[in-house]
Design a protein around this motif. Structure first.
Motif, short mmCIF file in Angstrom:
data_model
loop_
_atom_site.label_atom_id
_atom_site.label_comp_id
_atom_site.label_asym_id
_atom_site.label_seq_id
_atom_site.Cartn_x
_atom_site.Cartn_y
_atom_site.Cartn_z
N CYS A 23 48.76 52.28 7.75
CA CYS A 23 47.93 53.21 7.01
C CYS A 23 46.77 52.51 6.31
O CYS A 23 47.12 51.19 5.91
CB CYS A 23 48.74 53.85 5.95
N HIS A 39 45.34 52.74 3.63
CA HIS A 39 45.63 53.12 2.34
C HIS A 39 46.87 52.55 1.54
O HIS A 39 46.80 52.38 0.46
CB HIS A 39 45.04 54.69 1.74
N CYS A 40 47.74 52.31 2.64
CA CYS A 40 49.09 51.78 2.06
C CYS A 40 49.44 50.75 2.95
O CYS A 40 49.14 50.60 4.14
CB CYS A 40 49.92 53.13 2.14
N CYS A 71 51.12 58.80 7.46
CA CYS A 71 51.76 57.86 6.58
C CYS A 71 52.63 58.94 5.62
O CYS A 71 51.89 59.65 4.92
CB CYS A 71 50.38 57.56 5.72
N CYS A 106 51.04 58.54 1.48
CA CYS A 106 49.96 59.01 1.14
C CYS A 106 49.55 60.46 2.11
O CYS A 106 48.52 60.80 1.68
CB CYS A 106 48.62 58.08 1.07
N SER A 148 48.25 60.52 4.69
CA SER A 148 47.04 60.49 5.69
C SER A 148 47.65 60.70 7.06
O SER A 148 48.69 60.32 7.38
CB SER A 148 46.47 59.17 5.42
#
Ligand code: ADP
Ligand code: ZN
Ligand code: ZN
Length: 824
Positions: free
Chosen positions: A539, A541-542, A557, A560, A562
């Protein structure tokens, strides 16, 4: 409200002040002066309108004081309730919770009161329930707000600002409104308006049997009216309250015929607030026989309550704990006491609701976060007056304003859902229930087949009583457990369904039985890996790898939400070859459909069942044997009672045993023992097949022997050696910031501060396994307070002061520190 300013300046003071809890994360309560004309109305537990920083709130009066505080006070603007909406016990619970779990009383208040009790003139965003919880179409910032809304149901603009850490929140909110995720609410009117309808009542003169039969015997003419009256009497007996519309519909009578009876002064019609909570007949039917073992356990529980407030009922799966609860509840009910039945997750337990309603009908109310606020307020009031005696609910039901609480049952007390994760108060409802019950001198019955180590420790160290129920109801043996070494069935990758399991499934299905398969991973493939260079899609963002979901054909994900298109070419090396690693519920379902084409298969996980209805429908289908095989995540574990399940498969035990957490063994045992417990509950002994590679793992052996005690003995030694609960109290601090260096420095700084006072008890700082979620970097500091310290509020103050010191520094102002006491 326009003349507030006048009130501010013209009101004469009463020489009295009130300490008020505002529904905000403020470090303290505020004191306001009580104007003379309100002095009789301000009582602890009433809501009062008060201003803070030019904003108005409905706060709750905590105490009334006759001493002026050291600072200048503003007056209370208004009092919203004629009678307190809370008793002192609830206020005490709030205070304890705030101190123990290191949050503010305002945060507890926000969690405790139904939304409609929390008025404010600030702009408030309300979560739009109709929008559902699929946020895949939202942008990053919108998502953050939507998720917070989903949890808290409403947010003030100031909170949105905190969440987003930016000033221009309006555009984000505008989008959320356009996308119908929230509605804006901006008024200080009471939102709660009871809906009124016509109810039909019998003239109390005829409540007496004799009078009534005389009237009926002497009846002359108007046979239709007689029929209507009889229909009324019948309905009244069944439901208690009779609605005019209902009566006319059921009896087929006309309004004119009803009017005839009203004119004769036999029936009355009255406009009353409608009970929006569905009324079931108020019968009590606990007319079943205990087995000898149940009788013994039940007597032992009753006896233990003579000397101890808390009793742990350790009863194997299928031993009939629920029936023991039922008879106990009835006893308190008949004695006029209130009973609270707590469940870990109410959305997952429609089955237990039905079981209890069978015995108590409309006498047992359900308190549910999915209910609308009007319903919640009605129930709130009925509990406060004592009209409702029995409530079934998840952890937030603990906040209801009980008047004469006699008993709290904590079913499946080991379940980690009793702990609230986000937002504060991060409380454990089981532990808070014990404190709360103490305020009423009420009793607490904790029940589980796999008690938490903490509770079992207390029960074997004389703090709680311990009662055991070692046999299944009906005398059936616990399921036989077979452990399959999947390395022996060597194939490429993980074995989904071994030949042994497949054969056992076929046998069960041939015998007209049902099968449950448990896999703790959802999606299709938990991750993909490039076969050339080993690249794993992550991901953005993570710091987690992405799960392939076939229904969307996307990479998801799970942290989050996504979603990414499925990769064809490896971005690292350009190869097109991917290995699909491991398997999730979605893939198992697909595989089963190939292997068992003639059977009905269903999947139960958060992707397949959205909303509580879907879940309940699935369970009912399975109950009615309209499904043969159910595959799911831990949703299939929770306390379900099915008659015809003869086989349970645990597909990947290694996955349960590989977490780096001091509770890993406890949790893995609980999950496996609980899911096994769904097999062979009635008639014949069931069977469980566990697939694993590490077949010698001690926990697997203990599950095989259903040996909880041995598990406890092993665990408690480790807990003591490494100073983990129950030998310590853990406070976990998680620091969050979008800059990795800032959060690392902040964590170092905070750890150094804490070491000044608590050097011996600090572990870390360290980055957690998943060290970035939603673009925020995480660092953790673990504080293992010795038990004596852990209970003492002083050490928590020390910790709080150090956190305040840190965030008071300019460079760490925007670092968010989440405090989690007794983390799990
Ligand atoms: P537990 O909660 O301990 O797992 P349950 O309460 O679900 O066990 O009981 C298992 C099954 O046995 C249920 O179907 C329940 O209805 C049945 N049962 C338990 N006790 C009795 C009883 N005294 N009479 C009739 N059925 C019972
Ligand atoms: Zn590659
Ligand atoms: Zn993510």
């Amino acid at each position: 409200m326009e003349n507030n300013d006048n009130i501010l300046f013209t009101e004469s003071s009463s020489g009295m002040w009130a300490e008020i809890i505002l529904p905000l994360a403020l470090p303290q309560t505020y004191t306001y002066s009580i104007p003379l004309h309100l002095v009789d109305k301000v009582k602890p537990g009433c809501r009062a309108e008060a201003e803070l920083k030019n904003k108005k709130y409905a706060g709750v009066v905590k105490t009334v004081l006759d001493k002026e505080p050291a600072y200048k006070t503003k007056p209370i603007i208004n009092v919203l309730d004629d009678e307190p909406i809370l008793y002192p016990q609830q206020l005490q619970l709030w205070q304890w919770m705030a101190q123990y779990y290191m949050c503010s009383e305002g945060e507890v208040m926000a969690a405790a009161l139904p939304a409609h009790f929390k008025l404010s003139s600030e702009t408030i965003l309300l979560f739009n329930e109709e929008a559902g919880d699929d946020f895949s179409h939202l942008g990053d910032e919108e998502f953050l707000v939507a998720e917070a809304l989903l949890i808290k149901k409403e947010l003030r603009l100031s909170e949105v600002q905190q969440i987003l850490d930016i000033n221009h929140v309006y555009p984000v909110i505008k989008k959320l409104i356009e996308k119908k995720v929230c509605i804006v609410w901006e008024s200080l009117d009471e939102k709660y308006k009871a809906k009124k309808e016509n109810y039909v009542l019998l003239n109390p003169a005829f409540n007496n049997e004799e009078e009534l039969s005389k009237k009926l015997n002497d009846w002359k003419g108007a046979p239709k009216q007689m029929e209507l009256l009889l229909a009324y009497l019948h309905l009244e007996k069944l439901a208690g309250d009779v609605l005019q519309t209902e009566l006319l519909k059921k009896s087929g009578a006309t309004a004119a015929q009803l009017k005839g009876l009203v004119d004769k002064n036999i029936l009355w019609v009255e406009k009353r607030a409608v009970d929006r909570i569905k009324t079931l007949p108020r019968n009590v039917d606990v007319d079943f026989e205990f087995s000898a073992a149940q009788q013994e356990a039940s007597d032992a529980v009753a006896k233990s309550f003579e000397t101890k407030a808390v009793c742990l009922l350790h009863g194997v799966t299928g031993s009939g704990k629920t029936q023991v609860y039922v008879k106990l509840m009835e006893k308190y009910f008949q004695a006029g006491k209130q009973v609270l039945y707590l469940l870990p997750e109410i959305a997952l337990t429609a089955q237990i609701i039905r079981r209890l309603q069978k015995h108590f009908g409309g006498n047992i109310a359900i308190y549910h976060s999915k209910f609308n606020d009007n319903e919640r307020i009605e129930l709130w009031n009925k509990i406060r007056t004592g009209e409702v005696k029995m409530v079934l609910g998840a952890r937030s039901a603990l906040f209801l304003p009980f008047k004469e609480l006699g008993l709290i049952i904590v079913d499946e007390e080991h379940d980690s859902s009793y702990k609230q994760q986000d937002p504060a108060p991060r409380y454990n409802a089981r532990d808070a229930a014990i404190y709360y019950a103490g305020l009423f001198k009420a009793q607490v019955l904790l029940g589980s087949a796999t008690p938490s180590i903490e509770s079992y420790f207390n029960a074997t160290n004389d703090k709680y009583a311990l009662v055991e129920l070692n046999e299944r109801f009906g005398g059936i043996n616990l399921p036989a457990i077979e452990i399959i070494d999947v390395r022996q069935v060597a194939q490429k990758g993980k074995v989904m369904i071994s030949p042994q399991l497949k054969e056992a499934m076929q046998q069960a299905l041939d015998a007209d039985r049902q099968v449950i398969l448990f896999q703790n991973r959802r999606g299709y493939n938990p991750y993909l890996i490039c076969s050339t260079c080993g690249y794993i899609p992550q991901c953005e963002h993570c710091s987690v790898s992405l799960t392939l979901h076939k229904y969307s054909n996307k990479l998801h994900c799970h942290y989050c939400a996504s979603q990414y298109p499925k990769l064809i070419t490896c971005p690292a090396c350009g190869s097109n070859n991917w290995l699909e690693k491991n398997f999730g519920t979605e893939k198992i379902e697909e595989h089963l459909e190939e292997e068992f084409p003639n059977n009905k298969i269903a999947r139960m996980d958060v992707d397949s069942v959205r909303g509580k209805k879907a879940h309940d429908n699935l369970i009912q289908l399975f109950e009615q044997h309209r499904l043969d095989i159910l595959v799911g995540t831990q949703m299939v574990v929770k306390g379900l009672d099915f008659d015809k399940v003869s086989l349970v498969g645990i597909l990947d035990a290694d996955g349960l045993l590989s977490f780096a957490d001091f509770r890993v063994n406890e949790r893995a045992f609980q999950l496996m023992e609980q899911v096994s417990g769904r097999a062979g509950r009635k008639k014949e002994q069931g069977k469980v097949i566990i697939q694993a590679t590490n077949v010698k793992h001690p926990v697997l052996q203990l599950v095989q022997q259903h040996d909880y005690k041995k598990l406890y003995e092993n665990e408690i030694v480790n807990r003591k050696e490494f100073l983990y609960p129950p030998y310590s109290r853990i406070v976990l601090l998680t620091l969050k910031h979008k800059d990795k260096t800032v959060v690392a420095n902040a964590a170092d700084k905070l750890a150094a501060l804490l070491r000044q006072d608590l050097a011996a008890y600090i572990v870390g700082p360290a980055a957690p396994v998943i060290n970035r979620i939603r673009n925020q970097y995480l660092m953790e500091i673990l504080i293992k307070l010795p038990k004596e310290y852990g209970m003492s509020m002083t050490y928590k103050k020390v910790i709080r002061n150090h956190i305040n010191l840190l965030t008071g520094e300019k460079s760490y102002k925007s670092v968010h520190v989440v405090v989690d006491v007794d983390t799990n």
